[in-house]
Design an enzyme around this catalytic site. Structure first.
Site, PDB file in Angstrom:
ATOM      1  N   GLU A 160       0.860  -1.184   0.000  1.00 17.57           N
ATOM      2  CA  GLU A 160       0.000   0.000   0.000  1.00 17.57           C
ATOM      3  C   GLU A 160       0.892   1.229   0.000  1.00 17.57           C
ATOM      4  O   GLU A 160       1.947   1.246   0.645  1.00 17.57           O
ATOM      5  CB  GLU A 160      -0.906   0.026   1.244  1.00 17.57           C
ATOM      6  CG  GLU A 160      -1.709   1.325   1.310  1.00 17.57           C
ATOM      7  CD  GLU A 160      -2.814   1.341   2.350  1.00 17.57           C
ATOM      8  OE1 GLU A 160      -2.740   0.554   3.313  1.00 17.57           O
ATOM      9  OE2 GLU A 160      -3.748   2.148   2.189  1.00 17.57           O
ATOM     10  N   CYS A 209      -6.557   1.053   2.784  1.00 16.34           N
ATOM     11  CA  CYS A 209      -7.539   2.152   2.754  1.00 16.34           C
ATOM     12  C   CYS A 209      -7.375   3.030   1.531  1.00 16.34           C
ATOM     13  O   CYS A 209      -8.303   3.744   1.153  1.00 16.34           O
ATOM     14  CB  CYS A 209      -7.399   3.012   4.002  1.00 16.34           C
ATOM     15  SG  CYS A 209      -7.857   2.152   5.499  1.00 16.34           S
ATOM     16  N   GLU A 246     -11.825  -2.962   3.293  1.00 24.80           N
ATOM     17  CA  GLU A 246     -12.046  -3.255   4.711  1.00 24.80           C
ATOM     18  C   GLU A 246     -13.436  -2.748   5.084  1.00 24.80           C
ATOM     19  O   GLU A 246     -13.611  -2.068   6.082  1.00 24.80           O
ATOM     20  CB  GLU A 246     -10.956  -2.503   5.489  1.00 24.80           C
ATOM     21  CG  GLU A 246     -10.662  -3.007   6.842  1.00 24.80           C
ATOM     22  CD  GLU A 246      -9.507  -2.236   7.464  1.00 24.80           C
ATOM     23  OE1 GLU A 246      -8.501  -2.859   7.793  1.00 24.80           O
ATOM     24  OE2 GLU A 246      -9.621  -1.009   7.643  1.00 24.80           O
TER      25      GLU A 246
END
Ligand code: AHR
Length: 675
Positions: free
Chosen positions: A63, A262, A394
């Site tokens: 990420e 995220c 998520e």
């Protein structure tokens, strides 16, 4: 009056010191190396268990957090190379320019908007008034790391506007302004033109900057000012940082999950990750603010943007380089629920679903399909052979399930062979988790992603987590996990031996449940020491170097010793899931014809075990690999990158009674060839 106060203070200080030294004793194992007299008998059965360990069992999760892409893996050294940050001149300084006295300044750069270019919006116009030394400096990503004698490719786009800017000088400088390498460019054209030049560093410097000076006077427009080391991963022009990819390659990961995290979701839907904007020519990839830039008040990085120089094509290419299955995760139409939780209305979900379908075409479609053609034009006519796609990162709650169903239906209708990864939310238990799991099971979800960032104790206590999972239910992707020690200074110190050892103990449970657990990855993967938001992380880097933490060493030991088939290893007929602080798993590798036994001792004492192998014979000479450290708060660092690293030696098996003495707080792997 003063004396009693002093005595009292001294007494308190003494008590605190005594308490602290006791606390220290709890974690220091070098003094507590007594060997327990009990011998634990373990039984390994070489008979086929019929349970395969998936090639994807141990992978990596990438990420763009902690400057992992721009300023990290992506080797670009110029920050804000195309002047697209919210403040178009962020990262650039003009030390000799005084914007408040237009008549006296020797030059000035200002941002200008392109007419009607939605992806590359800005360039700068530099006005040189005289020869008094107008200077433009780029600070890099917390500086630029340059290595003595290494060469660097410099690029810029320029268009001469008026007057005659005759020459552009480019220099590496240190903080005192000393020149550490230089080159120049002679701009010739009044049209936009690309120029290249090469610099060689005279010295190694972690915090160099690029200084640009101009000869002549007049106006010149500049864009895409870029600088890359020549020596990148696989020597690719404008490629990835070699040392960091090498660390990943050394792990032999089974998959590469990207681009998050995220970051997939965005704080708002408008700021979600849109893969289509990350492919094609680099200058046309629309920059986006990084959602981690101001996420944590105590770790502000307002200069954190995504250039997408590392985009979906590069992620697929990296997966291929690493021999890892690509595992892209896409937005499912819900912005990060820790932020806005913005939902795309169901009737407007189509473009999101289309993104998923088009991505599969981009990866696997023939070069005659629209997206297969894009891949081919980027230099990869061969298919990337995508097998997995993740829907949402998520997410939790009914809104997720409702949207997941639409994706599932559309993907399976067009690409029934693609395996869909769904998510169970941010926690390993509680309402969100229970609800998500229940609903996804009802939908016969193929693989469910679980996330857990928990204390080291939690990891040690949960080695049996998957023992009770339904063997006929969805498969599990332990997609983000890490042991987070409590009350430890934020940063690399969180990657201590206690956390890594606890993960090693827990991972015996992942492997022992290979029937259910098909993919696993530690998270986050990496962090820039001067620009991180989240710790612990598996790899730390600065502008010159990188190292694998103790956690990295654990992951690497598992990934490079995974085997192909699970074996049973028991003590008195039961798996070892922490009884007496011992954990175990065993596998055989059918290709290498070897048996691999992993043993974790989380006690501060040595423990003796005997390993009785039945079912088939093994060669007596094997290999023992031990990962340990004297102190649970130890960790690797830039100064001692290999302080905690595996130690390998020969091991002779002397029949059933061979005693293996497991060191205090250690992770041990025994390997024997099958006869
Ligand atoms: O790994 C850091 C973050 O943790 C990820 O972005 C997110 O998925 C999780 O909450």
């Amino acid at each position: 009056m003063k004396k009693p106060f002093f005595t009292y203070t001294f007494l308190v200080a003494f008590i605190i010191a005594a308490l602290l030294s006791c606390k220290e004793k709890e974690v220091t194992t070098s003094e507590a190396k007594s060997i327990s007299n009990e011998i634990v008998n373990l039984h390994v059965d070489l008979k086929d268990s019929g349970i395969k360990i998936q090639p994807t069992m141990y992978g990596v999760f990438f990420e763009d957090i902690n400057f992992a892409a721009d300023g990290g893996l992506y080797a670009e050294m110029i920050k804000n190379r195309s002047f697209e940050f919210t403040n178009p001149l962020m990262g650039w300084s003009q030390p000799n320019s005084n914007k408040h006295s237009f008549n006296n300044e020797s030059g000035i750069a200002s941002a200008v908007k392109y007419a009607g270019n939605p992806s590359n919006k800005n360039y700068i116009r530099v006005k040189i008034n005289d020869d008094k030394g107008y200077v433009l400096i780029n600070e890099g990503f917390r500086g630029m790391g340059i290595h003595k004698d290494a060469s660097y490719n410099f690029y810029l786009s320029a268009s001469k506007k008026s007057g005659n800017v005759k020459k552009i000088n480019i220099q590496f400088i240190d903080k005192e302004g000393t020149v550490l390498g230089e080159t120049n460019i002679v701009p010739t054209s009044t049209d936009w033109e690309n120029y290249t030049a090469q610099l060689t560093a005279l010295k190694t410097e972690a915090k160099a900057q690029i200084k640009i000076t101009f000869e002549g006077t007049g106006e010149i427009d500049l864009d895409m000012i870029s600088l890359f080391p020549v020596d990148t991963w696989k020597g690719r022009k404008n490629g990835l940082r070699k040392d960091i990819v090498q660390l990943l390659d050394d792990m032999d990961p089974g998959f590469l999950r990207f681009p998050g995290g995220c970051i997939v979701e965005g704080r708002t839907l408008a700021r979600r990750y849109q893969w289509k904007k990350t492919v094609g020519p680099i200058e046309d990839r629309e920059i986006l603010v990084n959602r981690w830039n101001t996420e944590f008040k105590h770790k502000l990085t307002p200069d954190y943007f995504q250039s997408f120089g590392l985009g979906f094509f590069e992620y697929f290419q990296l997966s291929e380089d690493l021999g890892a299955e690509p595992l892209p995760i896409l937005s499912c139409g819900i912005a990060c629920q820790f932020n806005t939780g913005e939902l795309v209305p169901m009737e407007e979900l189509d473009p999101y679903v289309q993104d998923a379908l088009d991505l599969i075409e981009f990866a696997n479609g023939s070069i005659n399909t629209p997206w297969g053609k894009v891949r081919s034009e980027m230099g990869h006519p061969e298919k990337f052979n995508l097998k997995y796609i993740g829907v949402g990162n998520e997410q939790w709650g009914p809104a997720y399930i409702e949207r997941y169903k639409v994706f599932e239906k559309a993907i399976k209708a067009k690409y029934p062979e693609i395996i869909i990864v769904s998510g169970s939310g941010p926690f390993p238990d509680g309402d969100y988790f229970e609800y998500g799991m229940e609903e996804l099971k009802k939908l016969n979800a193929e693989i469910i992603d679980e996330h857990y960032y928990r204390s080291p104790e939690w990891f040690r206590e949960n080695a049996a987590r998957y023992d009770s999972y339904d063997r006929n239910g969805p498969k599990i992707f332990a997609g983000e996990y890490a042991a987070h020690p409590k009350e430890i200074e934020d940063g690399p110190k969180e990657n201590n031996w206690e956390a890594a050892l606890s993960e090693a103990a827990f991972m015996t449970g992942l492997e022992r449940n290979a029937e259910v657990v098909h993919l696993t990855s530690y998270a986050p993967l990496m962090a820039h020491i001067d620009a991180f938001q989240w710790a612990p992380d598996m790899i730390w880097f600065n502008n010159l170097e990188s190292y694998g933490t103790a956690n990295y060493q654990v992951q690497k030991m598992y990934a490079t010793n995974k085997g192909t088939d699970l074996l049973s290893i028991t003590k008195e007929g039961k798996p070892l899931t922490g009884q007496g602080d011992l954990y175990a798993t065993a596998a055989k590798d059918l290709e290498k014809e070897e048996v691999i036994i992993k043993l974790v001792n989380t006690s501060s004492n040595s423990q003796n075990v005997t390993v009785n192998i039945s079912g088939k014979k093994v060669k007596s000479k094997g290999i023992i690999t031990i990962l340990t450290s004297d102190n649970l708060v130890d960790g690797n660092s830039f100064e001692s990158p290999n302080k905690i690293s595996p130690n390998e030696s020969d091991f002779i098996l002397e029949g059933e009674k061979t005693v293996v003495s497991l060191k205090p707080n250690s992770f041990t792997i025994l390997k024997f060839k099958i006869k």
